[in-house]
Design a protein around this motif. Structure first.
Motif, short mmCIF file in Angstrom:
data_model
loop_
_atom_site.label_atom_id
_atom_site.label_comp_id
_atom_site.label_asym_id
_atom_site.label_seq_id
_atom_site.Cartn_x
_atom_site.Cartn_y
_atom_site.Cartn_z
N ALA A 40 0.88 -1.18 0.00
CA ALA A 40 0.00 0.00 0.00
C ALA A 40 0.92 1.23 0.00
O ALA A 40 1.63 1.48 0.96
CB ALA A 40 -0.90 -0.01 1.23
N LYS A 42 0.39 4.64 -0.51
CA LYS A 42 0.00 6.04 -0.33
C LYS A 42 1.09 6.80 0.43
O LYS A 42 1.68 6.25 1.37
CB LYS A 42 -1.35 6.15 0.38
CG LYS A 42 -1.44 5.45 1.70
CD LYS A 42 -2.87 5.55 2.26
CE LYS A 42 -2.99 4.80 3.55
NZ LYS A 42 -3.64 3.49 3.41
N ASN A 63 -4.56 4.70 -3.07
CA ASN A 63 -5.85 5.07 -2.52
C ASN A 63 -6.52 6.25 -3.16
O ASN A 63 -7.71 6.40 -3.08
CB ASN A 63 -5.67 5.54 -1.07
CG ASN A 63 -5.47 4.42 -0.17
OD1 ASN A 63 -4.43 3.79 -0.24
ND2 ASN A 63 -6.45 4.14 0.65
N ILE A 84 -7.17 0.81 -4.38
CA ILE A 84 -7.70 0.25 -3.14
C ILE A 84 -8.47 1.28 -2.30
O ILE A 84 -8.97 0.96 -1.23
CB ILE A 84 -6.58 -0.40 -2.27
CG1 ILE A 84 -5.51 0.62 -1.87
CG2 ILE A 84 -5.95 -1.58 -3.01
CD1 ILE A 84 -4.45 0.07 -0.90
N MET A 166 -13.17 -7.83 -0.75
CA MET A 166 -12.16 -7.07 -0.01
C MET A 166 -12.83 -6.46 1.21
O MET A 166 -14.03 -6.18 1.18
CB MET A 166 -11.63 -5.97 -0.94
CG MET A 166 -10.63 -5.03 -0.35
SD MET A 166 -11.37 -3.57 0.39
CE MET A 166 -10.09 -2.37 0.02
N ILE A 168 -12.04 -3.79 4.90
CA ILE A 168 -11.24 -3.10 5.92
C ILE A 168 -12.07 -3.17 7.20
O ILE A 168 -13.03 -2.43 7.36
CB ILE A 168 -11.00 -1.61 5.57
CG1 ILE A 168 -10.45 -1.47 4.14
CG2 ILE A 168 -10.07 -0.96 6.59
CD1 ILE A 168 -10.42 -0.04 3.63
N MET A 209 -3.91 -5.94 7.00
CA MET A 209 -3.03 -4.79 6.81
C MET A 209 -1.85 -4.96 7.78
O MET A 209 -1.66 -6.03 8.34
CB MET A 209 -3.80 -3.49 7.03
CG MET A 209 -5.16 -3.51 6.35
SD MET A 209 -5.91 -1.92 5.96
CE MET A 209 -6.04 -1.16 7.54
N SER A 210 -1.08 -3.89 7.97
CA SER A 210 0.16 -4.04 8.75
C SER A 210 -0.03 -4.72 10.10
O SER A 210 0.77 -5.56 10.49
CB SER A 210 0.80 -2.66 8.98
OG SER A 210 1.35 -2.21 7.77
N ARG A 225 -2.69 -6.31 2.22
CA ARG A 225 -2.30 -4.96 1.78
C ARG A 225 -1.51 -4.30 2.90
O ARG A 225 -2.05 -3.95 3.93
CB ARG A 225 -3.56 -4.14 1.46
CG ARG A 225 -4.55 -4.85 0.53
CD ARG A 225 -5.81 -4.02 0.34
NE ARG A 225 -6.39 -3.59 1.61
CZ ARG A 225 -7.36 -4.24 2.25
NH1 ARG A 225 -7.89 -5.34 1.75
NH2 ARG A 225 -7.82 -3.79 3.39
N VAL A 226 -0.22 -4.17 2.68
CA VAL A 226 0.66 -3.73 3.77
C VAL A 226 1.34 -2.41 3.42
O VAL A 226 1.99 -2.30 2.38
CB VAL A 226 1.70 -4.84 4.07
CG1 VAL A 226 2.64 -4.38 5.18
CG2 VAL A 226 1.01 -6.14 4.47
N GLY A 227 1.17 -1.42 4.28
CA GLY A 227 1.80 -0.12 4.08
C GLY A 227 2.83 0.18 5.15
O GLY A 227 4.04 0.06 4.94
N THR A 228 2.35 0.54 6.33
CA THR A 228 3.22 0.98 7.43
C THR A 228 4.35 0.00 7.76
O THR A 228 5.49 0.43 7.96
CB THR A 228 2.36 1.21 8.70
OG1 THR A 228 1.22 1.99 8.33
CG2 THR A 228 3.14 1.92 9.78
N ARG A 234 3.15 6.93 8.22
CA ARG A 234 2.76 8.02 7.32
C ARG A 234 2.12 9.11 8.15
O ARG A 234 1.71 8.88 9.28
CB ARG A 234 1.66 7.58 6.36
CG ARG A 234 1.86 6.38 5.58
CD ARG A 234 0.58 6.08 4.79
NE ARG A 234 -0.51 5.61 5.61
CZ ARG A 234 -0.71 4.33 5.91
NH1 ARG A 234 0.11 3.39 5.48
NH2 ARG A 234 -1.74 3.98 6.65
N LYS A 237 -3.92 8.69 6.78
CA LYS A 237 -4.46 7.34 6.59
C LYS A 237 -4.78 7.15 5.12
O LYS A 237 -5.29 6.23 4.66
CB LYS A 237 -5.72 7.16 7.44
CG LYS A 237 -5.40 7.07 8.91
CD LYS A 237 -5.28 5.62 9.36
CE LYS A 237 -4.76 5.53 10.79
NZ LYS A 237 -4.40 4.17 11.19
C1 LIG Z 1 -3.41 2.33 3.83
C2 LIG Z 1 -4.16 1.12 3.46
C3 LIG Z 1 -3.65 -0.15 3.73
C4 LIG Z 1 -2.35 -0.38 4.47
O1 LIG Z 1 -2.47 0.03 5.81
P1 LIG Z 1 -1.25 -0.17 6.83
O2 LIG Z 1 -1.91 -0.24 8.15
O3 LIG Z 1 -0.39 1.03 6.69
O4 LIG Z 1 -0.56 -1.40 6.45
C5 LIG Z 1 -4.38 -1.25 3.31
N1 LIG Z 1 -5.56 -1.11 2.67
C6 LIG Z 1 -6.08 0.09 2.39
C7 LIG Z 1 -7.37 0.17 1.69
C8 LIG Z 1 -5.40 1.24 2.79
O5 LIG Z 1 -5.93 2.43 2.54
#
Ligand SMILES: *Cc1c(COP(=O)(O)O)cnc(C)c1O
Length: 237
Positions: A40, A42, A63, A84, A166, A168, A209-210, A225-228, A234, A237
């Motif tokens: 992810a 962003k 995003n 996403i 999908m 969240i 996610m993370s 889906r991994v960002g942080t 960041r 969000k």
């Molecule tokens: C930002 C985001 C993620 C990743 O989130 P982290 O907690 O940073 O891993 C995953 N899915 C979506 C839809 C996001 O917006």
């Protein structure tokens, strides 16, 4: 932090995430290659995204339409791009044709529009349906009770391929609190897959996610889906 140490950190983070994915997958009798790791991206600049791609990342997700477009040309062309984030209908035309998948389809109207835009381009767009599994007011997505009615309608739309679900889930204080949501999603995924509806291939369950991707994999996710955890904290969000 210098550029170099940031890229080193991303490489180390990726190695750790890979280990966790392997462990979680093997704990449920799956292989590493059964799970897609999507970065992810962003707020992450293209040069860092490209470093992640050169380190093995094959899927990225953005995003925001504006941010996606501004980075698009600078990102290595080999990577699979997913959208996403929340997609407003008036922005769909900027995304269709530029991504391999739109994971966050939250209404029949949006699915119809993606279908029409895809047909105009002579392509088909892979989509996932976003499910608001926690029934949160401030979140988009279908209610699970709507899926029985919605999925056959989406299956009939030309230009879109429904490939899975999908979600969240709500933010939970304890990791264990999120598991019932993941389990509920897995049940929806399996039940709809078993129906074998024409033009629907329930292949992907995108959740985790993370903070919870290992738990998600153990509950049946095959796309995390991994960002942080990969790129660091960041400021939005
Ligand atoms: C930002 C985001 C993620 C990743 O989130 P982290 O907690 O940073 O891993 C995953 N899915 C979506 C839809 C996001 O917006």
């Amino acid at each position: 932090m210098t550029e170099k140490s940031y890229t080193d950190a991303v490489s180390e983070n990726l190695a750790e995430i890979e280990r966790h994915i392997c462990d979680a997958a093997s704990s449920v009798g799956k292989k590493r290659e059964d799970i897609i790791l999507l970065a992810a991206t962003k707020t992450v600049p293209p040069e860092i995204i490209n470093h992640a791609i050169n380190s093995g990342i094959k899927y990225i997700g953005e995003n925001r339409v504006q941010e996606f477009l501004s980075k698009e040309m600078d990102i290595l062309p080999t990577v699979h791009r997913h959208f996403i984030g929340h997609l407003q209908t008036n922005k769909a035309k900027d995304i269709v044709g530029r991504v391999a998948m739109i994971e966050s389809v939250h209404s029949l109207k949006l699915a119809n529009l993606i279908g029409k835009l895809s047909c105009d381009l002579g392509i088909e767009t892979d989509i996932l349906l976003e499910v608001n599994i926690g029934k949160e007011e401030n979140k988009s997505g279908f209610m699970k009770e709507e899926l029985d009615e919605i999925i056959p309608q989406i299956a009939k739309i030309d230009g879109v391929n429904l490939r899975g679900l999908m979600t969240i889930p709500p933010i939970c204080e304890k990791k264990t609190e999120i598991i019932p949501y993941f389990e509920e999603m897995y049940k929806l995924f399996i039940d709809n897959r078993a129906k074998k509806i024409d033009n629907v291939s329930m292949e992907y369950l995108s959740m985790g996610m993370s903070s919870d991707y290992a738990e998600a994999i153990k509950c049946g996710s095959n796309l995390v889906r991994v960002g942080t955890s990969l790129f660091g904290k960041r400021n939005y969000k």
